[in-house]
Design a protein around this motif. Structure first.
Motif, PDB file in Angstrom:
ATOM      1  N   ALA A 221       0.828  -1.209   0.000  1.00 49.13           N
ATOM      2  CA  ALA A 221       0.000   0.000   0.000  1.00 49.13           C
ATOM      3  C   ALA A 221       0.861   1.256   0.000  1.00 49.13           C
ATOM      4  O   ALA A 221       0.541   2.244  -0.678  1.00 49.13           O
ATOM      5  N   GLU A 222       1.977   1.227   0.758  1.00 51.59           N
ATOM      6  CA  GLU A 222       2.880   2.382   0.782  1.00 51.59           C
ATOM      7  C   GLU A 222       3.452   2.650  -0.607  1.00 51.59           C
ATOM      8  O   GLU A 222       3.484   3.787  -1.083  1.00 51.59           O
ATOM      9  N   GLN A 223       3.930   1.603  -1.257  1.00 46.29           N
ATOM     10  CA  GLN A 223       4.578   1.790  -2.556  1.00 46.29           C
ATOM     11  C   GLN A 223       3.580   2.174  -3.647  1.00 46.29           C
ATOM     12  O   GLN A 223       3.887   2.987  -4.516  1.00 46.29           O
ATOM     13  N   LEU A 224       2.382   1.597  -3.600  1.00 49.19           N
ATOM     14  CA  LEU A 224       1.387   1.902  -4.625  1.00 49.19           C
ATOM     15  C   LEU A 224       0.872   3.331  -4.520  1.00 49.19           C
ATOM     16  O   LEU A 224       0.349   3.875  -5.500  1.00 49.19           O
ATOM     17  N   ALA A 225       1.004   3.931  -3.344  1.00 51.26           N
ATOM     18  CA  ALA A 225       0.523   5.310  -3.158  1.00 51.26           C
ATOM     19  C   ALA A 225       1.535   6.345  -3.642  1.00 51.26           C
ATOM     20  O   ALA A 225       1.216   7.537  -3.690  1.00 51.26           O
ATOM     21  N   ARG A 226       2.741   5.905  -4.005  1.00 50.51           N
ATOM     22  CA  ARG A 226       3.771   6.852  -4.424  1.00 50.51           C
ATOM     23  C   ARG A 226       3.641   7.199  -5.905  1.00 50.51           C
ATOM     24  O   ARG A 226       3.088   6.436  -6.696  1.00 50.51           O
ATOM     25  N   ALA A 227       4.222   8.336  -6.253  1.00 51.26           N
ATOM     26  CA  ALA A 227       4.223   8.745  -7.662  1.00 51.26           C
ATOM     27  C   ALA A 227       5.052   7.789  -8.509  1.00 51.26           C
ATOM     28  O   ALA A 227       4.759   7.589  -9.696  1.00 51.26           O
ATOM     29  N   ASP A 228       6.085   7.188  -7.923  1.00 55.29           N
ATOM     30  CA  ASP A 228       6.945   6.262  -8.657  1.00 55.29           C
ATOM     31  C   ASP A 228       6.606   4.811  -8.327  1.00 55.29           C
ATOM     32  O   ASP A 228       7.495   3.967  -8.170  1.00 55.29           O
ATOM     33  N   ALA A 229       5.327   4.506  -8.227  1.00 53.68           N
ATOM     34  CA  ALA A 229       4.884   3.156  -7.866  1.00 53.68           C
ATOM     35  C   ALA A 229       5.410   2.134  -8.864  1.00 53.68           C
ATOM     36  O   ALA A 229       5.392   2.368 -10.080  1.00 53.68           O
ATOM     37  N   PRO A 230       5.901   0.995  -8.383  1.00 54.74           N
ATOM     38  CA  PRO A 230       6.428  -0.031  -9.301  1.00 54.74           C
ATOM     39  C   PRO A 230       5.297  -0.751 -10.027  1.00 54.74           C
ATOM     40  O   PRO A 230       4.125  -0.656  -9.642  1.00 54.74           O
ATOM     41  N   ASP A 231       5.641  -1.492 -11.064  1.00 59.11           N
ATOM     42  CA  ASP A 231       4.624  -2.303 -11.737  1.00 59.11           C
ATOM     43  C   ASP A 231       4.279  -3.492 -10.856  1.00 59.11           C
ATOM     44  O   ASP A 231       5.027  -3.882  -9.961  1.00 59.11           O
TER      45      ASP A 231
END
Length: 276
Positions: A221-231
């Motif tokens: 959830a932390e990573q998906l909320a970022r502008a540079d979210a990974p695939d």
């Protein structure tokens, strides 16, 4: 009294919120209570004139003491997503115990509290009524912390070594991304998997598998909320999933939205904030 604020909480799911209407703060405990308490927290909101807001979190494997309106309660580990509708104007003050660290206070398996709330009085006795009244009448969060610590300090139990080890093990799972399987955790603890399951149930209130998955999905959830979210494929691999479909299934089951939808909503919220 000066208390350091702690960084923004993990596990709070992204939802659009009116600017400046909701405040979430966390503060460190005094040094003599650090073995038990992770932090104090408060949420204040003023949504008068605004529609109600659904706040959602992915809870941690921790027990909370919660003071709100006219009640004080002990909230055990919540195994599912927690949601609460915020409206009007109010506040909540809470004490978050470290994983397993409430077991010496309860003097019983923490699994008895899982997905349950009980009154403060049921564990701390009649004296806790005065604490509840004092905290609910005190608008200053720092004074609330002093009141809580002054109450808890004389009642503080010894920290058994097995509980301290379990506490530290769970906290390591939160930060060590290499621990993605229960067999790894059992080896680290020097226990057979079945014995580890029993220890977690008694001391933490949930299974080691639950803790591993919960912390992986916190990170997702932390990573998906970022502008540079990974695939999705890269993120699933990073979190120890064998394939992307299992990651998507677990994320949607817990969060209530597919990871792609969650990332899109977070991007829309960022765009809305940037346009203000």
């Amino acid at each position: 009294m000066s208390r350091p604020r702690i960084d923004a909480p993990r596990g709070v799911l992204q939802r659009p919120a009116p600017e400046g209407r909701i405040a979430h703060e966390r503060f460190a405990p005094s040094a003599d209570l650090e073995a038990f308490i992770q932090h104090f927290w408060t949420v204040r909101w003023d949504l008068r004139g605004e529609p109600p807001l659904l706040a959602e979190t992915l809870p941690h494997p921790c027990v909370h003491l919660v003071f709100e309106r006219d009640q004080a309660r002990i909230a055990g580990v919540q195994s599912r997503r927690f949601h609460r509708r915020l409206q009007g104007q109010s506040r909540v003050f809470g004490i978050k115990f470290r994983p397993a660290a409430f077991q010496p206070w309860l003097k019983a398996p923490l699994s008895r509290l899982t997905d349950r709330t009980v009154s403060l009085r049921s564990v701390f006795g009649q004296e806790s009524i005065a604490l509840k009244d004092a905290i609910l009448a005190e608008p200053d969060v720092r004074r609330c912390m002093v009141l809580a610590e002054d109450f808890l300090r004389p009642l503080m139990p010894a920290m058994p070594e097995p509980i301290a080890r379990m506490r530290d093990l769970v906290e390591r799972l939160a930060v060590d991304a290499s621990l993605t399987r229960m067999e790894q955790v059992a080896a680290l603890a020097g226990l057979e998997p079945r014995n580890l399951q029993r220890r977690f149930s008694a001391a933490v209130g949930v299974s080691p598998k639950w803790v591993i998955q919960r912390y992986r999905l916190h990170e997702a959830a932390e990573q998906l909320a970022r502008a540079d979210a990974p695939d999705m494929a890269s993120l699933a691999l990073q979190l120890g999933y064998f394939d992307q479909s299992h990651f998507i299934r677990d994320f949607k089951a817990l969060v209530g939205r597919a990871p792609g939808q969650y990332a899109a909503q977070a991007a829309a919220a960022r765009g809305k904030r940037a346009s203000r």
